[in-house]
Design a protein around this motif. Structure first.
Motif, PDB file in Angstrom:
ATOM      1  N   GLU A 120      -2.534 -12.152  -3.511  1.00  9.45           N
ATOM      2  CA  GLU A 120      -2.647 -12.924  -4.179  1.00  9.45           C
ATOM      3  C   GLU A 120      -2.279 -13.669  -5.607  1.00  9.45           C
ATOM      4  O   GLU A 120      -2.701 -14.798  -5.458  1.00  9.45           O
ATOM      5  N   SER A 121      -0.983 -13.428  -5.734  1.00  9.01           N
ATOM      6  CA  SER A 121       0.176 -13.890  -6.704  1.00  9.01           C
ATOM      7  C   SER A 121       0.705 -14.955  -5.669  1.00  9.01           C
ATOM      8  O   SER A 121       1.372 -15.750  -6.662  1.00  9.01           O
ATOM      9  N   LEU A 122       0.738 -14.953  -4.991  1.00 10.77           N
ATOM     10  CA  LEU A 122       1.618 -15.856  -3.816  1.00 10.77           C
ATOM     11  C   LEU A 122       0.185 -16.461  -3.107  1.00 10.77           C
ATOM     12  O   LEU A 122       0.810 -17.828  -2.418  1.00 10.77           O
ATOM     13  N   GLY A 123      -0.613 -16.926  -3.966  1.00 11.07           N
ATOM     14  CA  GLY A 123      -1.274 -17.556  -3.464  1.00 11.07           C
ATOM     15  C   GLY A 123      -2.064 -17.743  -2.323  1.00 11.07           C
ATOM     16  O   GLY A 123      -3.500 -18.254  -1.332  1.00 11.07           O
ATOM     17  N   VAL A 124      -2.680 -16.216  -1.520  1.00 10.54           N
ATOM     18  CA  VAL A 124      -2.852 -16.168   0.180  1.00 10.54           C
ATOM     19  C   VAL A 124      -4.524 -15.481  -0.781  1.00 10.54           C
ATOM     20  O   VAL A 124      -4.566 -14.466  -1.279  1.00 10.54           O
ATOM     21  N   GLN A 125      -5.342 -15.992  -0.504  1.00 10.06           N
ATOM     22  CA  GLN A 125      -7.115 -15.789  -0.944  1.00 10.06           C
ATOM     23  C   GLN A 125      -7.721 -14.613   0.414  1.00 10.06           C
ATOM     24  O   GLN A 125      -8.688 -13.995   0.232  1.00 10.06           O
ATOM     25  N   GLN A 126      -7.418 -15.244   1.657  1.00  7.76           N
ATOM     26  CA  GLN A 126      -7.974 -14.656   2.870  1.00  7.76           C
ATOM     27  C   GLN A 126      -7.120 -14.348   4.160  1.00  7.76           C
ATOM     28  O   GLN A 126      -6.682 -14.356   4.389  1.00  7.76           O
ATOM     29  N   PHE A 127      -7.737 -12.758   3.399  1.00  2.70           N
ATOM     30  CA  PHE A 127      -6.790 -12.009   4.527  1.00  2.70           C
ATOM     31  C   PHE A 127      -8.132 -10.308   4.662  1.00  2.70           C
ATOM     32  O   PHE A 127      -8.374  -9.899   4.095  1.00  2.70           O
ATOM     33  N   GLN A 128      -7.749  -9.685   6.090  1.00  2.08           N
ATOM     34  CA  GLN A 128      -8.398  -8.942   6.519  1.00  2.08           C
ATOM     35  C   GLN A 128      -7.463  -7.962   6.347  1.00  2.08           C
ATOM     36  O   GLN A 128      -6.478  -7.676   6.698  1.00  2.08           O
ATOM     37  N   CYS A 129      -8.062  -6.869   5.596  1.00  7.62           N
ATOM     38  CA  CYS A 129      -7.325  -5.756   5.256  1.00  7.62           C
ATOM     39  C   CYS A 129      -7.036  -4.562   6.673  1.00  7.62           C
ATOM     40  O   CYS A 129      -8.609  -4.108   6.994  1.00  7.62           O
ATOM     41  N   HIS A 130      -6.098  -4.204   7.014  1.00 10.69           N
ATOM     42  CA  HIS A 130      -5.500  -3.654   8.463  1.00 10.69           C
ATOM     43  C   HIS A 130      -4.970  -2.569   7.717  1.00 10.69           C
ATOM     44  O   HIS A 130      -3.291  -2.362   7.849  1.00 10.69           O
ATOM     45  N   GLU A 131      -5.402  -0.817   7.142  1.00  9.33           N
ATOM     46  CA  GLU A 131      -4.964   0.070   6.568  1.00  9.33           C
ATOM     47  C   GLU A 131      -4.343   0.935   7.399  1.00  9.33           C
ATOM     48  O   GLU A 131      -4.792   1.684   8.128  1.00  9.33           O
ATOM     49  N   PHE A 132      -3.488   1.615   7.920  1.00 18.72           N
ATOM     50  CA  PHE A 132      -2.573   2.999   8.278  1.00 18.72           C
ATOM     51  C   PHE A 132      -2.072   3.885   7.782  1.00 18.72           C
ATOM     52  O   PHE A 132      -1.758   3.559   5.724  1.00 18.72           O
ATOM     53  N   PRO A 133      -2.214   5.096   7.526  1.00 16.17           N
ATOM     54  CA  PRO A 133      -1.130   5.709   6.950  1.00 16.17           C
ATOM     55  C   PRO A 133      -0.072   5.645   6.010  1.00 16.17           C
ATOM     56  O   PRO A 133       1.055   5.038   7.588  1.00 16.17           O
ATOM     57  N   ASP A 134       0.438   6.212   5.671  1.00 20.54           N
ATOM     58  CA  ASP A 134       2.072   6.003   5.466  1.00 20.54           C
ATOM     59  C   ASP A 134       2.766   6.740   6.323  1.00 20.54           C
ATOM     60  O   ASP A 134       2.743   7.457   6.394  1.00 20.54           O
ATOM     61  N   HIS A 135       3.700   5.858   6.491  1.00 16.63           N
ATOM     62  CA  HIS A 135       5.083   6.294   8.090  1.00 16.63           C
ATOM     63  C   HIS A 135       4.108   6.018   8.931  1.00 16.63           C
ATOM     64  O   HIS A 135       4.698   6.900  10.022  1.00 16.63           O
ATOM     65  N   TYR A 136       2.845   5.116   9.421  1.00 14.44           N
ATOM     66  CA  TYR A 136       2.630   5.015  10.380  1.00 14.44           C
ATOM     67  C   TYR A 136       3.085   4.435  12.074  1.00 14.44           C
ATOM     68  O   TYR A 136       4.422   3.694  11.418  1.00 14.44           O
ATOM     69  N   ASP A 137       3.090   4.804  12.719  1.00  9.88           N
ATOM     70  CA  ASP A 137       3.583   4.686  14.227  1.00  9.88           C
ATOM     71  C   ASP A 137       2.804   3.638  14.991  1.00  9.88           C
ATOM     72  O   ASP A 137       2.099   3.250  15.625  1.00  9.88           O
ATOM     73  N   TYR A 138       3.213   2.320  14.733  1.00 11.42           N
ATOM     74  CA  TYR A 138       2.415   1.145  15.292  1.00 11.42           C
ATOM     75  C   TYR A 138       2.699   1.368  16.551  1.00 11.42           C
ATOM     76  O   TYR A 138       3.784   1.763  17.229  1.00 11.42           O
ATOM     77  N   ASP A 139       2.083   1.155  17.428  1.00  9.64           N
ATOM     78  CA  ASP A 139       1.775   0.732  18.761  1.00  9.64           C
ATOM     79  C   ASP A 139       1.160  -1.156  19.162  1.00  9.64           C
ATOM     80  O   ASP A 139       0.582  -1.496  18.426  1.00  9.64           O
ATOM     81  N   LEU A 140       1.155  -1.845  19.858  1.00 11.88           N
ATOM     82  CA  LEU A 140       0.838  -2.589  20.311  1.00 11.88           C
ATOM     83  C   LEU A 140       0.024  -3.433  19.674  1.00 11.88           C
ATOM     84  O   LEU A 140      -0.490  -4.237  19.603  1.00 11.88           O
ATOM     85  N   THR A 141      -1.717  -2.306  20.169  1.00  9.82           N
ATOM     86  CA  THR A 141      -2.671  -2.306  20.175  1.00  9.82           C
ATOM     87  C   THR A 141      -3.021  -2.956  18.861  1.00  9.82           C
ATOM     88  O   THR A 141      -4.200  -3.508  18.505  1.00  9.82           O
ATOM     89  N   ASP A 142      -2.478  -1.990  17.489  1.00  9.57           N
ATOM     90  CA  ASP A 142      -2.626  -2.554  16.373  1.00  9.57           C
ATOM     91  C   ASP A 142      -2.359  -3.956  15.875  1.00  9.57           C
ATOM     92  O   ASP A 142      -2.732  -4.082  14.944  1.00  9.57           O
ATOM     93  N   LEU A 143      -1.663  -4.670  16.315  1.00 10.34           N
ATOM     94  CA  LEU A 143      -1.256  -5.769  16.439  1.00 10.34           C
ATOM     95  C   LEU A 143      -2.203  -6.961  17.092  1.00 10.34           C
ATOM     96  O   LEU A 143      -2.015  -7.908  16.457  1.00 10.34           O
TER      97      LEU A 143
END
Length: 334
Positions: free
Chosen positions: A250-273
């Motif tokens: 928000e401080s950068l002026g970004v107003q439109q974003f959907q939140c996709h939260e994962f646990p801390d130290h999450y091990d991402y894979d391609l499907t998460d993106l």
């Protein structure tokens, strides 16, 4: 939603139902107290390193800003010709431990934060649950004046000469209760025993820091592009306190974003993106360390991933106190 995420959300809201977890908090407090006394009475062994140890930690679960602070301090000390090494638990890494963290280390081996720290500082670093083994590994490779421990405030098996405790004023101490009723790892009286660094945009104390946001950059940049905050973003984050990142956006002026939260130290894979449209992703530097290997394995991935860099900015009093503390340990600042 996982149980851990449910409790995390309840902590952030200070939900009243958390009181049902008070018996578990009492057991946690008892166990923590007994363990501490065993170390104090010498029943459990405490390792004292041959060089001074400084711990940067917090008394809360989740992010407080300690990693940007550590990176800034290491860079500052290196600029003053202090030979500094770093140790960490290496959360999320599979080892084997202890592991030396070189520039070619990967998050699945040593964890995401160690990779970010070494990439940002070039400092000698070792990770593993046994801090003594990590320190011995570092000292076998390098002559050091100081060892900084990333977290480990509650790790009583390691003696320390300095403790800096980061207190995020925005998040505060929640309901002031110990785990799991609240998110305190230790009673708030613990703040009286170390050097407290207040993390706040409008601090109330002399020893303080804040995070300064730089211009976002493309993680998968094939050509120079200008960041446009008016786009619609997917905010993909796996950190301890994602609400801070949303405020940064928000401080950068970004107003439109959907939140996709994962646990801390999450091990991402391609499907998460993967999402139905082509809108860009925006994330933290810590998450970017985990996302970069995915991009390398999938060079055809063409969704933009923007990374928001932050840097800790310290008050002048922090440097004055640090320099005096190090001088008391026989470490001179040039």
């Amino acid at each position: 939603m996982s149980v851990a995420q449910l409790i995390q959300n309840a902590w952030n809201r200070q939900a009243k139902w958390l009181i049902v977890l008070r018996p578990l908090s009492c057991l946690y407090h008892l166990g923590f107290w007994v363990n501490q006394k065993l170390y104090e009475k010498g029943i459990k062994a405490v390792y004292t390193a041959p060089v001074p140890v400084m711990i940067i930690g917090n008394i809360t679960v989740g992010g407080s800003g300690k990693t940007p602070l550590l990176i800034h301090l290491v860079n500052y000390l290196q600029s003053q010709n202090v030979r500094v090494g770093i140790i960490s638990r290496g959360y999320g890494g599979k080892g084997p431990f202890p592991a030396y963290v070189g520039l070619d280390a990967t998050p699945d081996q040593v964890g995401d934060e160690p990779c970010l720290i070494v990439q940002s500082t070039g400092a000698a670093m070792a990770v593993g649950s046994n801090r003594q083994q990590s320190i011995e590994l570092l000292l076998a490779k390098h002559e050091l004046d100081l060892i900084i421990s990333d977290d480990g405030l509650q790790h009583h098996a390691l003696a320390r000469q300095l403790e800096w405790i980061v207190l995020d004023r925005n998040r505060g101490l929640g309901n002031g209760k110990l785990l799991p009723e609240g998110y305190l790892r230790e009673p708030k009286s613990r703040l009286n025993t170390g050097t407290v660094i207040e993390h706040a945009a409008q601090p109330e104390t002399e020893l303080n820091m804040h995070l300064e946001v730089a211009t976002p950059y493309l993680l998968n940049a094939y050509e120079s592009r200008t960041f446009d905050p008016k786009q619609d973003f997917y905010a993909v984050v796996g950190i301890g306190f994602p609400q801070r990142f949303y405020r940064t956006l928000e401080s950068l002026g970004v107003q439109q974003f959907q939140c996709h939260e994962f646990p801390d130290h999450y091990d991402y894979d391609l499907t998460d993106l993967q999402f139905e449209d082509t809108n860009p992703i925006i994330t933290t530097e810590k998450d970017a360390v985990k996302l970069l290997p995915i991009l390398k394995h999938h060079p055809d991935f063409n969704r933009e991933i923007w990374v928001v860099p932050v840097e800790a900015v310290l008050s002048s009093a922090c440097y004055r106190v640090l320099n005096q503390q190090l001088a008391d340990l026989g470490i001179s600042i040039e």
